[in-house]
Design a protein around this motif. Structure first.
Motif, PDB file in Angstrom:
ATOM      1  N   HIS A 194      -7.879   0.063  -0.900  1.00  0.00           N
ATOM      2  CA  HIS A 194      -6.869  -0.798  -0.271  1.00  0.00           C
ATOM      3  C   HIS A 194      -7.408  -1.455   0.992  1.00  0.00           C
ATOM      4  CE1 HIS A 194      -3.255   1.490  -2.235  1.00  0.00           C
ATOM      5  NE2 HIS A 194      -4.141   1.042  -3.108  1.00  0.00           N
ATOM      6  N   LEU A 241      -8.672   6.027  -2.938  1.00  0.00           N
ATOM      7  CA  LEU A 241      -7.579   5.090  -3.178  1.00  0.00           C
ATOM      8  C   LEU A 241      -7.315   4.240  -1.932  1.00  0.00           C
ATOM      9  CD1 LEU A 241      -4.252   6.045  -4.899  1.00  0.00           C
ATOM     10  CD2 LEU A 241      -4.188   5.007  -2.653  1.00  0.00           C
ATOM     11  N   THR A 286      -4.245   1.176  -8.344  1.00  0.00           N
ATOM     12  CA  THR A 286      -5.241   0.728  -7.360  1.00  0.00           C
ATOM     13  C   THR A 286      -6.080  -0.411  -7.938  1.00  0.00           C
ATOM     14  OG1 THR A 286      -5.331   2.977  -6.479  1.00  0.00           O
ATOM     15  CG2 THR A 286      -7.104   1.489  -5.837  1.00  0.00           C
ATOM     16  N   ASN A 293      -2.647   6.571 -10.489  1.00  0.00           N
ATOM     17  CA  ASN A 293      -3.169   6.108  -9.203  1.00  0.00           C
ATOM     18  C   ASN A 293      -4.330   5.141  -9.387  1.00  0.00           C
ATOM     19  OD1 ASN A 293      -1.346   7.638  -7.747  1.00  0.00           O
ATOM     20  ND2 ASN A 293      -2.733   9.368  -7.478  1.00  0.00           N
ATOM     21  N   SER A 306       0.848  -1.183   0.000  1.00  0.00           N
ATOM     22  CA  SER A 306       0.000   0.000   0.000  1.00  0.00           C
ATOM     23  C   SER A 306       0.883   1.232   0.000  1.00  0.00           C
ATOM     24  CB  SER A 306      -0.906   0.002   1.235  1.00  0.00           C
ATOM     25  OG  SER A 306      -1.766  -1.106   1.220  1.00  0.00           O
TER      26      SER A 306
END
Length: 737
Positions: free
Chosen positions: A79, A75, A116, A112, A5
């Motif tokens: 996760h 984002l 992700t 991003n 992450s």
């Protein structure tokens, strides 16, 4: 495995310090940035707390229309939801993130989103999709100069390759990530990459190097307070010790991971670690505790939506029951484990072992057909994973990387020597000292060369062992497919043998009756009549001999088909070979369905003659192609009958002599093969037949026999009437043309 992450450089800051910054910050945007830093720490400590806090960040960012805050919050939610097992919520946030970045059009935002999405699909074991998104993210991060996220994406991309057993690509990206992280001094990210590199080495069978990397990652994780990295290292150490049969160490590391997973709220890792603890106890013959651990693992696995975790939990209880010889009870759990991976892009040894264990259970209860089907799948997976080229490329990358590290150290040492030389040239004492340093350097270089040679010898031994395992697995797979095709021939062979046997029986009975008549004639003194009857008996015996030899030839052909092939090419009459297997395939189909009828069209070119082929192998190719054609027209016949349509099934077998080659064409007027799947028909395990009616190996092995063994071509064409045509093209030797 652990997908990395995004962690900021202030991750070691105390939570109370960040809380003070958040309370005292007047600028709302800066306050949200501090909240994002706190979110990173919470993600390491407890996932539920991190999810709750990320939702607050998202709401606060929307209130002030702060785009960066919204993007980072969504984002992080993807996760944390993904790791906690709430894939539906993760997918919802991922969709929102995609809509947001499409509005911004910013390269960094797209990067991003791609990274992700790669993490989300990787955690769902959909590794093809994960690779697709990470390969789009990395060039964008490199373009905008974001080195930290370039490294994180490379490390995560390596995981997807690793899970598909592509170890060379996995190490390539892991080494790339580690170089960037070492150059930037990012200790926390190095811990993530090291644990994943350890997994790759473990899967390659290099357990000493794997253990070393695991312990390095645990040391860094403890220093950086990275609980998630620590627990993943422990659970994977447990896997490694299970593999090398150190049961107590496997159990201890699994329980340590369970404790850390419980503290973090990571149900998935708890379930996986409990499964491993159960396997350790089962191998220690502590069945009661093993069964309880497996049940606890299943309860947790069912609460998260992660296919690999589900597979591990249900496989563990299957193994516990199998070790108690409770075959029937073990099978449903193994089947559930296998079903959980139906949509996963997973091609690892653990997956292959599942097929092997389930095959053993079916064999014990007498379901040999199902056992053989599963075992063949196991051998193909094991074949691919342990392939020599796969291990060779990965080993070469490892050695190159380590030699590069040594060369860097050597260059640093050389620069130090040069500096000493320049500053110590004043007197004789400085010169002597420099000579001493050079001698020491030469000794170090010599010892380094010795160590490198020793490593090369070790790697050579491992590669040779992997090659031996590959050859053994290939032999098992080929023999298994031979026996499967022999089973398909049985009905046709039985029909072929029955005809000559009928003749033998009939002429034998007739001869017995003639002998009785001869005795009567002799009793009456009619020697002329008796002599005529003896002539009839003689003719009957000749016919019995003829048909007996015919049956003998059929049996010898069957034995030749089942016998292990020597691989030697022999001059073979292609027309006779094709016709023989056409008759056997047709009678086999008729034996299974006596209502089946088909118009068979044959056209054999006499100019074809004999061609150098491996007869057993080429016979299997013909059997596969003809069986597929007969199956296609049989299915269309049923469909036409149900719909009240007229249809005349046709199968054609044509041989043709070309300039320097021979062609064998097998065609049918069935439903044909859609263009969308033509590229897949030669892949292992791909089949359009219902479950239980096809293994998906026939065309794959046929393709290998034609192209690799005989240097020919196996092509597929669609026909105007909707059917399909397969073309076998075999080259002819110079002395045959």
């Amino acid at each position: 495995m652990i997908f990395s992450s995004y962690l900021t450089q202030s991750q070691n800051a105390k939570l109370d310090s960040l809380d003070r910054l958040i309370r005292n910050e007047a600028d709302k945007k800066l306050r949200i940035r501090h909240m994002l830093e706190k979110s990173d720490l919470l993600a390491i400590i407890n996932l539920d707390s991190a999810i709750s806090f990320n939702l607050k960040i998202l709401d606060a960012s929307r209130q002030i229309n702060y785009g960066l805050g919204q993007e980072e919050a969504m984002l992080k939610l993807v996760h944390t939801y993904t790791y906690s097992g709430n894939s539906a919520a993760a997918l919802q946030q991922l969709s929102g993130l995609r809509q947001y970045v499409e509005q911004t059009g910013d390269s960094g935002s797209f990067a991003n989103y791609y990274s992700t999405a790669g993490l989300y699909y990787g955690m769902q074991s959909r590794y093809d999709s994960s690779i697709y998104f990470y390969e789009k993210a990395i060039p964008l991060y490199e373009k905008i100069g974001n080195r930290e996220r370039t490294a994180q994406s490379a490390s995560n991309l390596a995981i997807a390759f690793q899970q598909q057993s592509n170890y060379s690509m996995a190490l390539l990206y892991q080494q790339k990530a580690l170089r960037i992280q070492e150059e930037d001094g990012n200790i926390s990210s190095q811990a993530y990459t090291l644990v994943n590199m350890a997994n790759t080495y473990q899967n390659m069978g290099d357990n000493p190097r794997a253990e070393s990397y695991f312990l390095k990652s645990i040391d860094l994780a403890k220093r950086q307070q990275l609980t998630n990295v620590e627990l993943y290292a422990y659970t994977n150490l447990s896997s490694m010790f299970l593999e090398i049969e150190q049961w107590q160490k496997a159990y201890d590391n699994a329980i340590e991971a369970v404790k850390l997973g419980r503290r973090m709220g990571d149900k998935g890792i708890q379930a996986a670690s409990l499964s491993k603890a159960a396997l350790a106890k089962a191998n220690q013959s502590v069945s009661g505790e093993a069964l309880q651990l497996s049940k606890s693992a299943i309860a947790l696995a069912d609460s998260v939506n992660q296919p690999m975790i589900t597979q591990q939990a249900y496989s563990s209880i299957g193994f516990v029951l199998k070790s108690q010889q409770k075959w029937n009870e073990a099978i449903p759990y193994y089947e559930k484990a296998m079903a959980s991976l139906a949509d996963a892009d997973l091609f690892i040894e653990e997956n292959g072992s599942l097929y092997r264990e389930l095959s053993a259970c079916y064999e014990q209860i007498g379901y040999t057909a199902r056992a053989l089907e599963l075992y063949k799948k196991y051998t193909v997976i094991s074949d691919s994973i342990n392939s020599r080229e796969n291990i060779r490329r990965a080993t070469e990358l490892t050695m190159n990387y380590e030699f590069e590290k040594k060369e860097q150290a050597a260059r640093v040492l050389q620069r130090a020597k040069d500096e000493i030389y320049r500053t110590r040239m004043i007197g004789l004492g400085s010169g002597l000292f420099l000579s001493f340093i050079i001698i020491i350097g030469a000794l170090i270089g010599y010892r380094g060369k010795q160590r490198a040679n020793a490593q090369l010898r070790q790697q050579k031994t491992r590669i040779e062992d992997a090659l031996k395992r590959l050859k053994d697995t290939q032999s098992q797979l080929i023999q298994s497919e031979k026996m499967a095709s022999l089973g398909e021939l049985t009905a046709g062979i039985a029909h072929e043998i029955q005809n000559p046997l009928n003749f033998v029986n009939n002429f034998s009975e007739l001869s017995n009756e003639l002998i009785a008549e001869i005795r009567d004639e002799l009793a009456l003194g009619n020697y002329e009549g008796a002599n005529e009857l003896l002539n009839d008996v003689h003719e009957n015996l000749k016919k019995i001999t003829h048909h007996g030899k015919r049956a003998d030839g059929i049996v010898k052909g069957m034995l030749q088909h089942s016998r292990t092939s020597t691989g030697d090419k022999l001059p073979t009459d292609i027309n006779n070979l094709s016709d023989e297997y056409l008759r056997l395939a047709y009678h086999g189909m008729r034996a299974r369905d006596n209502s089946f009828n088909v118009n068979i069209i044959t056209e054999y070119d006499p100019a074809v003659g004999e061609v150098d082929v491996v007869p057993q192998d080429m016979g299997r190719v013909m059997l596969n192609l003809i069986n597929n054609a007969l199956y296609a027209v049989a299915e269309k016949t049923k469909k036409s009958r149900d719909n009240g349509e007229e249809y005349e099934p046709k199968v054609s077998l044509v041989t043709k002599r070309k300039e320097n080659a021979v062609e064998i064409r097998v065609s049918d007027n069935g439903d044909g093969i859609p263009d969308a799947i033509k590229d897949k028909v030669f892949q292992p395990f791909f089949t359009t037949k219902p479950t239980g009616q096809g293994t998906g190996l026939g065309l794959s092995l046929s393709y290998d026999i034609v192209t690799k063994v005989h240097g020919g071509e196996l092509l597929i064409h669609g026909l105007n009437d909707g059917g399909a045509e397969f073309i076998v093209r075999l080259p002819m030797a110079v002395n045959q043309t």
